[in-house]
Design a protein around this motif. Structure first.
Motif, PDB file in Angstrom:
ATOM      1  N   ILE A  48       0.843  -1.200   0.000  1.00  0.00           N
ATOM      2  CA  ILE A  48       0.000   0.000   0.000  1.00  0.00           C
ATOM      3  C   ILE A  48       0.881   1.253   0.000  1.00  0.00           C
ATOM      4  CG2 ILE A  48      -1.622   1.357   1.395  1.00  0.00           C
ATOM      5  CD1 ILE A  48      -2.847  -1.375   2.280  1.00  0.00           C
ATOM      6  N   GLN A  49       1.905   1.260   0.860  1.00  0.00           N
ATOM      7  CA  GLN A  49       2.813   2.407   0.924  1.00  0.00           C
ATOM      8  C   GLN A  49       3.536   2.617  -0.403  1.00  0.00           C
ATOM      9  OE1 GLN A  49       5.484   1.832   4.205  1.00  0.00           O
ATOM     10  NE2 GLN A  49       3.966   2.410   5.743  1.00  0.00           N
ATOM     11  N   GLY A  77       2.455   1.831  -3.408  1.00  0.00           N
ATOM     12  CA  GLY A  77       1.489   2.416  -4.342  1.00  0.00           C
ATOM     13  C   GLY A  77       1.289   3.903  -4.092  1.00  0.00           C
ATOM     14  N   GLU A  78       1.168   4.281  -2.827  1.00  0.00           N
ATOM     15  CA  GLU A  78       0.989   5.691  -2.477  1.00  0.00           C
ATOM     16  C   GLU A  78       2.197   6.522  -2.897  1.00  0.00           C
ATOM     17  OE1 GLU A  78       0.321   5.491   1.726  1.00  0.00           O
ATOM     18  OE2 GLU A  78      -1.809   5.012   1.502  1.00  0.00           O
ATOM     19  N   ASN A  79       3.395   5.997  -2.644  1.00  0.00           N
ATOM     20  CA  ASN A  79       4.609   6.731  -2.983  1.00  0.00           C
ATOM     21  C   ASN A  79       4.806   6.838  -4.488  1.00  0.00           C
ATOM     22  OD1 ASN A  79       6.361   7.607  -0.564  1.00  0.00           O
ATOM     23  ND2 ASN A  79       5.539   5.627   0.030  1.00  0.00           N
ATOM     24  N   LEU A  94       2.392   7.004  -6.611  1.00  0.00           N
ATOM     25  CA  LEU A  94       1.415   8.023  -7.010  1.00  0.00           C
ATOM     26  C   LEU A  94       1.962   9.423  -6.726  1.00  0.00           C
ATOM     27  CD1 LEU A  94      -1.460   8.399  -8.118  1.00  0.00           C
ATOM     28  CD2 LEU A  94      -2.257   8.439  -5.754  1.00  0.00           C
ATOM     29  N   VAL A  95       2.582   9.610  -5.576  1.00  0.00           N
ATOM     30  CA  VAL A  95       3.180  10.899  -5.222  1.00  0.00           C
ATOM     31  C   VAL A  95       4.279  11.260  -6.223  1.00  0.00           C
ATOM     32  CG1 VAL A  95       4.614  12.097  -3.507  1.00  0.00           C
ATOM     33  CG2 VAL A  95       2.620  10.803  -2.766  1.00  0.00           C
TER      34      VAL A  95
END
Length: 131
Positions: free
Chosen positions: A41-42, A44-46, A48-49
């Motif tokens: 999850i982390q 994927g978030e990173n 995206l950032v």
């Protein structure tokens, strides 16, 4: 055949120990999956950032949340930080994959030893019950 009940008891004790070890390995595998899920999850978030940062122009303002305060940050520095974070998370995921493989191998060998012990006990008990 007087020692047969003692042998069966010893095998049952051994079986119980093996079953407990198998249970511990299964808990470790579940924990590994949970941690791996969080890292995924982390990641994927990173990612995206990082995509969002790449869309910005050089002179754009970037802010980083530090506690309750937004602090202005250089775009190149923010990019570098996110890339390092992605690199770290990817390395952790790779490490977790290796650990998971080891745990699954251990689990399979424990299952085999438990099965063999169960068969041994059944064989002894079947032989004992014959007149």
């Amino acid at each position: 055949m007087a020692s047969s009940p003692a042998v069966v008891r010893e095998l049952q004790r051994d079986l119980e120990n093996q079953a407990n070890a198998l249970s511990k390995i299964q808990k470790d595998i579940a924990k590994n999956h949970q941690v791996r899920k969080q890292y995924t999850i982390q990641l994927g978030e990173n990612e995206l950032v990082l995509k969002e940062l790449e869309l910005l122009k050089e002179d754009s303002n970037v802010y980083k949340l530090i506690g309750p305060v937004l602090v202005k940050q250089d775009l190149a520095e923010a990019n570098a930080n996110v890339r390092k974070r992605i690199e770290y998370i990817s390395a952790e995921l790779k490490r977790l994959d290796g650990t998971l493989q080891d745990l699954e191998d251990k689990q399979n060998s424990k299952k085999e030893s438990v099965l063999k012990l169960q068969q041994k006990i059944q064989t002894l008990q079947a032989g004992k019950s014959k007149p």
